[in-house]
Design a protein around this motif. Structure first.
Motif, mmCIF file in Angstrom:
data_model
loop_
_atom_site.group_PDB
_atom_site.id
_atom_site.type_symbol
_atom_site.label_atom_id
_atom_site.label_comp_id
_atom_site.label_asym_id
_atom_site.label_seq_id
_atom_site.Cartn_x
_atom_site.Cartn_y
_atom_site.Cartn_z
ATOM 1 N N PRO A 82 0.836 -1.209 0.000
ATOM 2 C CA PRO A 82 0.000 0.000 0.000
ATOM 3 C C PRO A 82 0.869 1.256 0.000
ATOM 4 O O PRO A 82 1.784 1.376 0.824
ATOM 5 N N PRO A 83 0.630 2.163 -0.920
ATOM 6 C CA PRO A 83 1.529 3.311 -1.081
ATOM 7 C C PRO A 83 1.504 4.272 0.101
ATOM 8 O O PRO A 83 0.506 4.391 0.816
ATOM 9 N N ASN A 84 2.632 4.923 0.293
ATOM 10 C CA ASN A 84 2.783 6.007 1.265
ATOM 11 C C ASN A 84 2.490 5.575 2.697
ATOM 12 O O ASN A 84 1.987 6.358 3.505
ATOM 13 N N SER A 85 2.807 4.325 3.007
ATOM 14 C CA SER A 85 2.593 3.816 4.358
ATOM 15 C C SER A 85 3.886 3.213 4.883
ATOM 16 O O SER A 85 4.333 2.162 4.409
ATOM 17 N N LEU B 204 5.216 -0.920 4.658
ATOM 18 C CA LEU B 204 6.506 -1.342 4.120
ATOM 19 C C LEU B 204 7.305 -2.107 5.175
ATOM 20 O O LEU B 204 7.990 -3.086 4.863
ATOM 21 N N GLN B 205 7.208 -1.705 6.424
ATOM 22 C CA GLN B 205 7.875 -2.445 7.491
ATOM 23 C C GLN B 205 7.338 -3.874 7.582
ATOM 24 O O GLN B 205 8.104 -4.835 7.749
ATOM 25 N N VAL B 206 6.028 -4.028 7.478
ATOM 26 C CA VAL B 206 5.420 -5.358 7.516
ATOM 27 C C VAL B 206 5.912 -6.204 6.349
ATOM 28 O O VAL B 206 6.254 -7.388 6.512
ATOM 29 N N ALA B 207 5.980 -5.597 5.163
ATOM 30 C CA ALA B 207 6.429 -6.334 3.984
ATOM 31 C C ALA B 207 7.876 -6.800 4.138
ATOM 32 O O ALA B 207 8.214 -7.937 3.793
ATOM 33 N N VAL B 208 8.732 -5.936 4.665
ATOM 34 C CA VAL B 208 10.139 -6.304 4.849
ATOM 35 C C VAL B 208 10.274 -7.404 5.900
ATOM 36 O O VAL B 208 11.060 -8.341 5.744
ATOM 37 N N TYR B 209 9.486 -7.314 6.958
ATOM 38 C CA TYR B 209 9.587 -8.297 8.036
ATOM 39 C C TYR B 209 9.065 -9.667 7.602
ATOM 40 O O TYR B 209 9.664 -10.701 7.892
ATOM 41 N N TYR B 210 7.942 -9.692 6.879
ATOM 42 C CA TYR B 210 7.321 -10.958 6.516
ATOM 43 C C TYR B 210 7.768 -11.501 5.162
ATOM 44 O O TYR B 210 7.659 -12.701 4.912
ATOM 45 N N LEU C 159 8.201 5.112 -0.671
ATOM 46 C CA LEU C 159 6.916 4.563 -0.245
ATOM 47 C C LEU C 159 5.861 4.611 -1.340
ATOM 48 O O LEU C 159 4.744 4.121 -1.146
ATOM 49 N N ALA C 160 6.193 5.189 -2.484
ATOM 50 C CA ALA C 160 5.179 5.399 -3.518
ATOM 51 C C ALA C 160 4.722 4.097 -4.173
ATOM 52 O O ALA C 160 3.526 3.883 -4.377
ATOM 53 N N ARG C 161 5.664 3.197 -4.522
ATOM 54 C CA ARG C 161 5.284 1.963 -5.206
ATOM 55 C C ARG C 161 6.262 0.833 -4.892
ATOM 56 O O ARG C 161 6.987 0.349 -5.757
ATOM 57 N N PRO C 162 6.282 0.342 -3.671
ATOM 58 C CA PRO C 162 7.148 -0.796 -3.342
ATOM 59 C C PRO C 162 6.551 -2.101 -3.886
ATOM 60 O O PRO C 162 5.338 -2.323 -3.815
ATOM 61 N N LEU C 163 7.406 -2.981 -4.406
ATOM 62 C CA LEU C 163 6.966 -4.258 -4.976
ATOM 63 C C LEU C 163 7.790 -5.403 -4.403
ATOM 64 O O LEU C 163 8.986 -5.257 -4.160
#
Length: 443
Positions: A325-328, A332-338, A430-434
């Motif tokens: 989800p952008p600008n959050s 992004l922390q959740v995505a990196v952790y999981y 934070l605009a478009r992490p994939l």
């Protein structure tokens, strides 16, 4: 009738008798001329005795001649002292400048030796001039008290001007307005805002994450003179995913050259991680050993040779991707952790000293620090963690770059985190992490 004799007698009687001046001034007073006494001294009847006036000075005599003489001497000495001080200051300045130039010459020689560079003639003069400018800039920056990062000329780009660096390593591209493809899976359960907030509320997300400690982060590479950062961010995100699912012993480095040659993009002039993920989902991706990287030296894409190698990342089954989800910041922390590592694009063009970065938390885009980092995403990198700087308490994203191990902190850098999570911020990472996904319902 008066005779002539009688008239003469009368004239004599009217004339006062002559007086002997020596008798007048002999009444208890020293023998002096009248001009040498005061009025009181000449009045013997009053008995007043005062000091003699002294000799009468000539009217044309200059009474201040000694003072003027000393004044001239004083000002002459002052001028001489001033001249000496100026000459000493000039000498010290020239020596300091000479020492500084000698230091730059020495550092430039070490720079060429370290990075295997050789210059001659005018080209050497240009590179030396650019290096000197960067050397002084780094020195000035590092003594400032308001920055959280340091600069150095120890990296590979220290002999390039800002314009030269940007032209080679940050190619100008249009803003990323592309739409997500059918391989984009937007409904991952961990991407739900309520779910993200719940994880933080339950303190299930740690304060610091460094994916390098778990072994599934590919070694730092060097894109060279080719603007192929987008292929490195994609290939390395897929490597982490492949390593996590297949085990570190089975993980292999993936081909960035295949993405440069075959994926939808402009090759060495730039591209988008989303386009690279789309290509892999349809065609798979070979190993770097079977399809090695060559564009770093040639600065151009080659013809696609994907048919000459067997993909180690198979089409479809491992090639979908999620968008955070952008600008959050929390998402992004959740995505990196999981989910291991995350490919992001950032605005690097407006960071006037990123190519000289050597350590600390980069904050060059903060207002007042010289940068104007915003929403022009022109450089792709890989987020491998996050944390808080121990000494300063500054939050950061831990980012892997593709500029070689001689740049930054062994090829990595820390980017200031948490500026404002409700706007395009943090240099737009934070605009478009994939990140890659196995299937639409992958956890």
């Amino acid at each position: 009738m008066t005779d002539k004799r009688d008239l003469t007698d009368l004239e004599k009687a009217a004339t006062p008798p002559e007086t002997d001046s020596s008798q007048v001034y002999s009444k208890g007073l020293p023998s002096k001329t009248p001009s040498e006494y005061t009025d009181a001294e000449t009045n013997a009847d009053e008995g007043v005795v005062q000091k003699p006036r002294g000799p009468v000075k000539e009217k044309n005599r200059v009474c201040c001649t000694p003072i003027r003489r000393y004044s001239r001497l004083f000002f002459g000495l002052a001028a001489l002292v001033f001249l000496i001080v100026v000459l000493v200051a000039v000498g010290v300045n020239l020596k300091a400048r000479s020492d500084s130039e000698a230091s730059i010459d020495k550092a430039f020689a070490e720079h060429m030796k370290k990075h295997g560079k050789t210059y001659k003639g005018e080209e050497r003069d240009r590179r030396r001039a650019a290096f000197g400018t960067n050397f002084n800039k780094a020195m000035k920056h590092n003594v400032a008290a308001n920055s959280k990062h340091t600069l150095s000329t120890g990296g590979p780009f220290a002999d390039l001007t800002q314009e030269e660096f940007l032209n080679k390593h940050v190619p100008k591209r249009k803003k990323d307005d592309s739409t997500y493809s059918t391989n984009y899976h937007p409904k991952h359960k961990l991407n739900d805002e309520a779910r993200v907030n719940d994880l933080f509320a339950k303190k299930m997300i740690p304060d610091e994450v460094d994916r390098r400690t778990q072994g599934c982060v590919a070694p730092v590479k060097n894109q060279g003179d080719c603007g192929s950062c987008w292929t490195f961010a994609t290939a390395d995100a897929l490597y982490s995913f492949h390593c996590r699912n297949q085990g570190q012993d089975n993980a292999v480095l993936l081909s960035t050259q295949q993405l440069v040659d075959c994926a939808s993009g402009d090759g060495c002039m730039g591209g988008l991680p989303g386009n690279a993920f789309d290509y892999v989902s349809k065609s798979g991706l070979c190993s770097n050993a079977d399809y090695p990287y060559t564009s770093g030296q040639s600065d151009e894409a080659g013809s696609c040779r994907s048919s000459e190698c067997l993909p180690v990342v198979l089409p479809s089954s491992e090639a979908g991707y999620y968008a955070v989800p952008p600008n959050s910041e929390k998402a992004l922390q959740v995505a990196v952790y999981y989910h291991q590592t995350v490919a992001v694009s950032m605005d690097a063009e407006n960071l006037q000293d990123l190519h000289l970065y050597s350590g600390g938390v980069y904050d060059g885009f903060v207002k007042g620090s010289g940068g104007t980092c915003g929403s022009e995403r022109d450089h792709a990198v890989l987020v491998v963690g996050y944390g808080v700087e121990e000494k300063s308490g500054t939050p950061y994203w831990l980012i892997k770059n593709s500029w070689g191990t001689h740049w930054g902190e062994d090829g990595y850098f820390k980017l200031l985190r948490g500026k404002n999570e409700h706007t395009l911020n943090d240099c737009d990472v934070l605009a478009r992490p994939l990140y890659p996904s196995k299937t639409e319902h992958d956890d």
